[in-house]
Design a protein around this motif. Structure first.
Motif: not given
Length: 753
Positions: A639-654, A656-666
């Protein structure tokens, strides 16, 4: 007057005859005595050789120069009859007196990992899994909190590893309790910190005496010997010339490696001023001792330039300077040379044979007050009726020390009814058993997103005989958190455990649309849980648990956005393997973890779903060049992950050009190749080393598995300068990623691995 001129003249003539005969008698006697001496000399009956006393002063790392001077002394065939030393002079002098050759001394100084030697903690790879993970976010310093007050350790270093080193390399003379019976009679100078009096150590355990002599107050913990609390002898007598004279020396060869006083511009802090005061006291007592030198004595003061007491990693250079200075005194030293045959006799007496195999008949565990001795027994692998293996013994002491409530773990060899005994002796921390530690985390992108978190941890240890710990954490800053967990081992070997836990957290979560932040949520989480698990040695752990929580999310920034009240209930499981050598700037090792989160409505969750996450890092170093490769991924299972527990990327060494948690997805994936170069070692004060480096990063997030393709990856990179500080790894870097904004500048303090 009754004397006539003739009588007086007769008396004088008789007197002159008597004197002439007397003079002739003495000349004849002297000639006969000279002939006897010549005859004795011809027979080999020379006059007794003048006894030479070697005095080696303290000076920390500068004391390595003593080895160089000793090298020149041996080259000139000068037998040493007595040695007395202070601090590092006691270390060099004691080892030479025990039978170690100059070349062996030089090898010891060049081969020691000084950075590791002056720390008590075991290497990270040898820490228990729990302690390995717990230390990541905390400063490497603790204090006690008992009976309503804070208690500080008596020194930064207790000398755990130093003590073991000294004991093992002096094992060949461990049965000698009177230092006058060593191959060369020896005394070590220490200071009674209670009375301020000098103590000349001439009996007992040689390793302990040397260790006591160099216990710099505030750096090393004092050493208790015969009821006296002893610290560095340099405080009262840094160049103990008079002690060598009292031992019986006719000639003194003194080597002074003391530190000159600092100039005004170098006196910048309280520590600098304190060290200057100690330096003044030391110079005064050295000056007093120098006044006791006689014309026939010799003083050697190597020019050691700007080398400091802490420059142990530069020991080879310092040894060379001592050797160079010794050669300048070659002509003076040759006055005390002896013939080759006589010097060979001296060396045969001075050189002590290596350690003979030791069979251990008994292993005794000295019972501490707080820690159950059965926990110690489970960590000792040295067995009775077997030959003593020093590497095994070293591991035993390290595993016992790793329990965490000991200031020092030591060993003693002895005889019980003609049988060899090995005793494991522990000294519990005087500031235990309850400890306070601190941590700090900083993240600032210089665009308004600044996160500062301060962590305080209070841990009660030895709650029961199995070694239970009750840990409480309070974090203030961007993320406010209170965490309480009770770690209960189920056996004395700490194989199985359970952990009931509770957490309250208040954090700020950002919501992005493209590159624009459109909202901020204040998220309050109240959570309870229970874990059970197995420690698989020191490198791996597996856990299974259940968690129940409520999550309340309200908008801080943004209009016409929904608010949430979420219930969560889930089963959790994880497997973690960690053999990384350093959590700040890894050089070697591999680490991996797999985490499964399974939310179930039957456990109180609003949504049922499953999430699997995986991480892997591998570090390899060539000289000072380190390459670190990592892979992180996550996915929903079913089943699809609810929005409050999606996987995230962004921030230093992740990305790094994106802010922390800026990218979210399943689904998420991130690969990273990181390089850093150690520019320099900085063993003093707050920073251990400086680095320059960078990373290449590739990854993305996706909403559907069918979209997960290599040609959909985002690419970016980071360049940085870093510092290995006592607060954790500190970075100043710049990162950019395709699709992001112009790039991000980061100031980051905290763990990234």
């Amino acid at each position: 007057m009754g004397f006539t001129l003739a009588a007086l003249n007769k008396f004088l003539r008789r007197k002159m005859i008597i004197n002439a005969f007397t003079l002739l008698f003495f000349i004849s006697g002297a000639t006969h005595q000279s002939d006897l001496s010549a005859e004795d000399t011809a027979k080999g009956n020379e006059q007794p050789r003048l006894k030479i006393g070697l005095v080696l002063g303290g000076g920390g790392a500068r004391g390595a120069a003593h080895v160089g001077v000793l090298k020149v002394i041996e080259e000139n065939r000068i037998p040493i009859d007595y040695i007395v030393g202070t601090s590092m002079g006691a270390i060099v002098g004691g080892l030479y007196a025990s039978g170690m050759s100059v070349s062996e001394l030089e090898d010891v100084f060049k081969s020691i990992d000084w950075k590791d030697l002056f720390t008590d903690r075991p290497s990270r790879k040898d820490l228990s899994f729990r302690h390995k993970q717990a230390k990541k976010q905390l400063i490497d310093f603790e204090m006690g909190f008992n009976k309503g007050k804070f208690v500080l350790p008596k020194g930064i270093v207790a000398g755990q590893k130093l003590g073991f080193l000294l004991k093992t390399i002096t094992l060949k003379v461990s049965d000698i309790k009177d230092f006058n019976e060593l191959p060369i009679p020896f005394h070590a100078i220490a200071t009674d910190i209670e009375t301020g009096e000098m103590v000349a150590l001439e009996k007992g355990n040689l390793a302990e005496a040397m260790r006591a002599s160099m216990s710099v107050p505030g750096v090393f913990s004092p050493v208790e010997i015969n009821g006296k609390m002893l610290v560095d002898g340099g405080i009262v007598k840094n160049l103990p010339i008079d002690i060598a004279r009292q031992m019986g020396a006719d000639i003194i060869i003194a080597v002074d490696v003391g530190v000159p006083l600092a100039k005004r511009e170098k006196l910048e802090s309280l520590i600098d001023i304190t060290m200057q005061v100690v330096g003044i006291m030391t110079l005064q007592n050295v000056k007093e001792e120098l006044g006791k030198l006689k014309e026939k004595d010799l003083l050697i003061s190597p020019d050691l330039g700007d080398f400091t007491t802490s420059d142990f990693i530069k020991a080879p250079e310092i040894i060379k300077l001592g050797e160079d200075e010794g050669r300048k005194f070659a002509d003076n030293l040759k006055r005390y040379s002896v013939k080759d045959e006589e010097y060979r006799v001296f060396l045969a007496k001075q050189r002590k044979e290596g350690i003979k195999p030791i069979k251990v008949d008994y292993v005794n565990i000295e019972k501490p007050k707080r820690v159950d001795s059965r926990r110690i027994e489970k960590r000792v692998r040295t067995k009775p009726s077997a030959a003593l293996n020093l590497e095994t013994l070293k591991g035993d002491l390290s595993r016992v020390y790793e329990i965490g409530d000991f200031e020092k773990v030591d060993f003693k060899l002895g005889k019980e009814e003609e049988k060899q005994s090995l005793s494991i002796d522990t000294k519990e921390k005087s500031w235990g058993p309850n400890y306070v530690r601190f941590g700090l985390n900083i993240s600032d992108d210089f665009r308004g997103d600044a996160y500062y978190n301060f962590l305080t941890e209070y841990t009660m240890t030895e709650v029961n005989t199995l070694g239970a710990e009750w840990k409480n954490e309070l974090q203030l800053g961007r993320t406010r958190r209170f965490l309480s967990e009770f770690y209960q081992p189920l056996d004395y070997s700490d194989l199985f455990f359970i952990i009931p836990k509770f957490k309250y957290e208040r954090s700020v979560s950002d919501v992005f649309s493209g590159n624009s932040r459109i909202a901020e949520y204040s998220v309050n989480t109240l959570e309870g849980g229970f874990d059970m698990g197995v420690n698989l040695g020191t490198h791996a752990q597996t856990k299974f648990g259940i968690v129940r929580s409520t999550i309340d999310a309200k908008t801080l920034v943004g209009e016409d956005l929904p608010e949430f009240d979420i219930n969560q209930g889930a089963l959790t499981s994880s497997f973690t393997y960690d053999q990384i050598d350093d959590s700040n700037f890894p050089k070697y090792g591999i680490a991996s973890d797999i985490r499964l989160f399974k939310a179930e409505k039957g456990l109180g969750a609003d949504e049922s779903y499953e999430k699997l996450e995986f991480g892997l890092i591998k570090a390899t170093t060539f000289n000072k060049h380190t390459f670190l490769m990592s892979l992180d991924s996550g996915m929903r299972l079913g089943k699809e992950l609810p929005f409050y527990d999606e996987l995230t990327l962004g921030g230093f060494l992740s990305l790094s050009g994106y802010r922390k948690g800026q990218l979210r997805g399943q689904y998420s994936g991130l690969g990273r190749v990181m390089y850093y170069y150690k520019v320099t070692e900085l063993p003093a004060k707050w920073i251990d080393g400086l680095y320059i480096g960078g990373s290449l990063e590739s990854g993305n997030v996706w909403d559907k598995s069918k979209y997960v393709k290599l040609d959909d990856l985002l690419y970016g990179g980071t360049i940085f300068v870093g510092a290995d500080t006592i607060f954790g790894p500190l970075y100043l870097g710049y990162g950019a990623t395709e699709g992001g904004e112009e790039g991000e500048i980061y100031l980051f303090l905290g763990q990234t691995f």
